[in-house]
Scaffold this motif. Structure first.
Motif, PDB file in Angstrom:
ATOM      1  N   ALA A 209       0.807  -1.155  -0.043  1.00 16.60           N
ATOM      2  CA  ALA A 209      -0.165  -0.004   0.042  1.00 16.60           C
ATOM      3  C   ALA A 209       0.874   1.191   0.077  1.00 16.60           C
ATOM      4  O   ALA A 209       1.998   1.051   0.461  1.00 16.60           O
ATOM      5  CB  ALA A 209      -0.994   0.059   1.266  1.00 16.60           C
ATOM      6  N   GLY A 210       0.353   2.464  -0.283  1.00 15.28           N
ATOM      7  CA  GLY A 210       0.998   3.498  -0.539  1.00 15.28           C
ATOM      8  C   GLY A 210       0.307   4.873   0.304  1.00 15.28           C
ATOM      9  O   GLY A 210      -0.710   4.164   1.137  1.00 15.28           O
ATOM     10  N   HIS A 211       0.600   5.869   0.122  1.00 16.51           N
ATOM     11  CA  HIS A 211      -0.044   7.206   0.574  1.00 16.51           C
ATOM     12  C   HIS A 211      -1.410   7.098   0.278  1.00 16.51           C
ATOM     13  O   HIS A 211      -1.857   6.676  -0.884  1.00 16.51           O
ATOM     14  CB  HIS A 211       0.538   8.350   0.266  1.00 16.51           C
ATOM     15  N   ALA A 212      -2.415   7.452   1.077  1.00 10.88           N
ATOM     16  CA  ALA A 212      -3.861   7.784   0.880  1.00 10.88           C
ATOM     17  C   ALA A 212      -4.480   6.257   0.198  1.00 10.88           C
ATOM     18  O   ALA A 212      -5.636   6.565  -0.357  1.00 10.88           O
ATOM     19  CB  ALA A 212      -4.071   8.739  -0.392  1.00 10.88           C
ATOM     20  N   PHE A 213      -4.044   5.274   1.121  1.00  8.02           N
ATOM     21  CA  PHE A 213      -4.403   3.773   0.847  1.00  8.02           C
ATOM     22  C   PHE A 213      -6.192   3.830   1.183  1.00  8.02           C
ATOM     23  O   PHE A 213      -6.858   2.972   0.657  1.00  8.02           O
ATOM     24  CB  PHE A 213      -3.951   2.836   1.284  1.00  8.02           C
ATOM     25  N   PHE A 214      -6.662   4.684   1.966  1.00  7.10           N
ATOM     26  CA  PHE A 214      -7.935   4.485   2.724  1.00  7.10           C
ATOM     27  C   PHE A 214      -9.099   5.132   1.714  1.00  7.10           C
ATOM     28  O   PHE A 214     -10.276   5.031   1.720  1.00  7.10           O
ATOM     29  CB  PHE A 214      -7.908   5.101   3.978  1.00  7.10           C
ATOM     30  N   ASN A 215      -8.585   6.232   0.742  1.00 11.97           N
ATOM     31  CA  ASN A 215      -9.414   6.869   0.197  1.00 11.97           C
ATOM     32  C   ASN A 215      -9.947   5.982  -0.979  1.00 11.97           C
ATOM     33  O   ASN A 215      -9.363   5.865  -2.241  1.00 11.97           O
ATOM     34  CB  ASN A 215      -8.714   8.200  -0.516  1.00 11.97           C
ATOM     35  N   ASP A 216     -11.329   5.473  -0.883  1.00 10.87           N
ATOM     36  CA  ASP A 216     -11.770   4.805  -2.051  1.00 10.87           C
ATOM     37  C   ASP A 216     -12.248   5.487  -3.091  1.00 10.87           C
ATOM     38  O   ASP A 216     -12.828   4.937  -4.279  1.00 10.87           O
ATOM     39  CB  ASP A 216     -13.014   3.781  -1.220  1.00 10.87           C
ATOM     40  N   THR A 217     -12.130   6.695  -3.233  1.00 10.08           N
ATOM     41  CA  THR A 217     -12.677   7.675  -4.316  1.00 10.08           C
ATOM     42  C   THR A 217     -11.168   7.938  -5.189  1.00 10.08           C
ATOM     43  O   THR A 217     -11.605   8.494  -6.343  1.00 10.08           O
ATOM     44  CB  THR A 217     -13.117   9.009  -3.876  1.00 10.08           C
ATOM     45  N   ASN A 218     -10.315   7.516  -4.808  1.00 10.25           N
ATOM     46  CA  ASN A 218      -8.967   7.670  -5.389  1.00 10.25           C
ATOM     47  C   ASN A 218      -8.645   6.372  -6.036  1.00 10.25           C
ATOM     48  O   ASN A 218      -7.957   5.826  -5.518  1.00 10.25           O
ATOM     49  CB  ASN A 218      -7.754   8.284  -4.642  1.00 10.25           C
ATOM     50  N   SER A 219      -8.682   6.120  -7.130  1.00  9.55           N
ATOM     51  CA  SER A 219      -8.280   4.845  -7.864  1.00  9.55           C
ATOM     52  C   SER A 219      -6.728   4.428  -7.855  1.00  9.55           C
ATOM     53  O   SER A 219      -6.476   3.275  -8.003  1.00  9.55           O
ATOM     54  CB  SER A 219      -8.995   4.674  -9.151  1.00  9.55           C
TER      55      SER A 219
END
Length: 244
Positions: A209-219
């Motif tokens: 995983a990388g940065h912002a892995f939790f944001n499900d609106t950012n593919s």
């Protein structure tokens, strides 16, 4: 939406309430894109789990609108367009580095804490969670408010002095993506400094995983497995340290 604050500091905030008696209260701090729909959705998810949630718009006084945030993110995902949007991105982000911004932002987050802590149903049971920009300010609130019950920073910076770290009195659960080297390379040192400061600090690093892995609106950044595990760990952490 409502305005939270006092004579010195005010901030617009999205409020999401649970259906019944709240387990506790939670400040949800957005990414560097501001109070977008994703952050409101996260606030609603926590409300559905029984928490009274305030999600402040800490970029309300900047040019970062939800529409611009969507446009910038979409362009950054495209490698061929990324360089074209960099000047606009630097322009919009400039206020975040201006003198006084951090002080005003910390004051706004603290105002949200005082607002929630002043509600009898959740007084003494207020925690903070934040993502990226919000993760850093979650760490910051923990160094400034000893009455905070828990802090959950997702991929946030913790560039504080040893004295500031010793001010943290609540347990901290921090999440990182393995590929986010700007943070994970510093993590062993942070772990040692947290231990020396006597902080109840635990971190989870997700392989792949990388940065912002939790944001499900950012593919571009979303990692479903890491996000699901972090969500479950977060709920368990809140149940143990806020709702208990």
């Amino acid at each position: 939406m409502m305005t939270i604050g006092n004579a010195e500091t005010t901030v617009p905030a999205y409020v999401s309430e649970p259906a019944g008696q709240p387990k506790g209260a939670l400040i949800v701090i957005h990414e560097v894109w501001g109070l977008v729909d994703h952050t409101r959705d996260v606030a609603d998810r926590f409300a559905a789990e029984g928490y009274l949630v305030v999600a402040p718009n800490l970029l309300a006084d900047t040019a970062m609108t939800p529409e611009l945030a969507q446009e910038l993110q979409a362009t950054l995902i495209d490698p061929q367009q990324r360089s074209k949007v960099q000047p606009k991105l630097r322009e919009v982000m400039a206020p975040l580095h201006a003198p006084g911004f951090a002080e005003r932002t910390n004051a706004a987050v603290q105002a949200c804490f005082e607002h929630l802590n002043g509600i009898p149903a959740v007084a003494g049971r207020v925690a903070v969670i934040g993502f990226c920009f919000g993760g850093s300010y979650s760490f910051s609130l923990a160094t400034q408010v000893p009455r905070l019950r828990a802090a959950i920073p997702f991929y946030g910076h913790a560039d504080f002095s040893d004295e500031q770290l010793r001010n943290i009195s609540c347990p901290v659960l921090a999440f990182y993506g393995e590929k986010d080297k700007a943070l994970t390379d510093k993590l062993p040192e942070l772990e040692a400094r947290m231990a020396a400061a006597g902080v109840d600090f635990n971190d989870v690093v997700y392989p792949g995983a990388g940065h912002a892995f939790f944001n499900d609106t950012n593919s571009w950044t979303y990692n479903a497995d890491a996000a699901a595990d972090a969500w479950n760990r977060t709920l368990a952490f809140l149940d143990a340290n806020v709702a208990a």
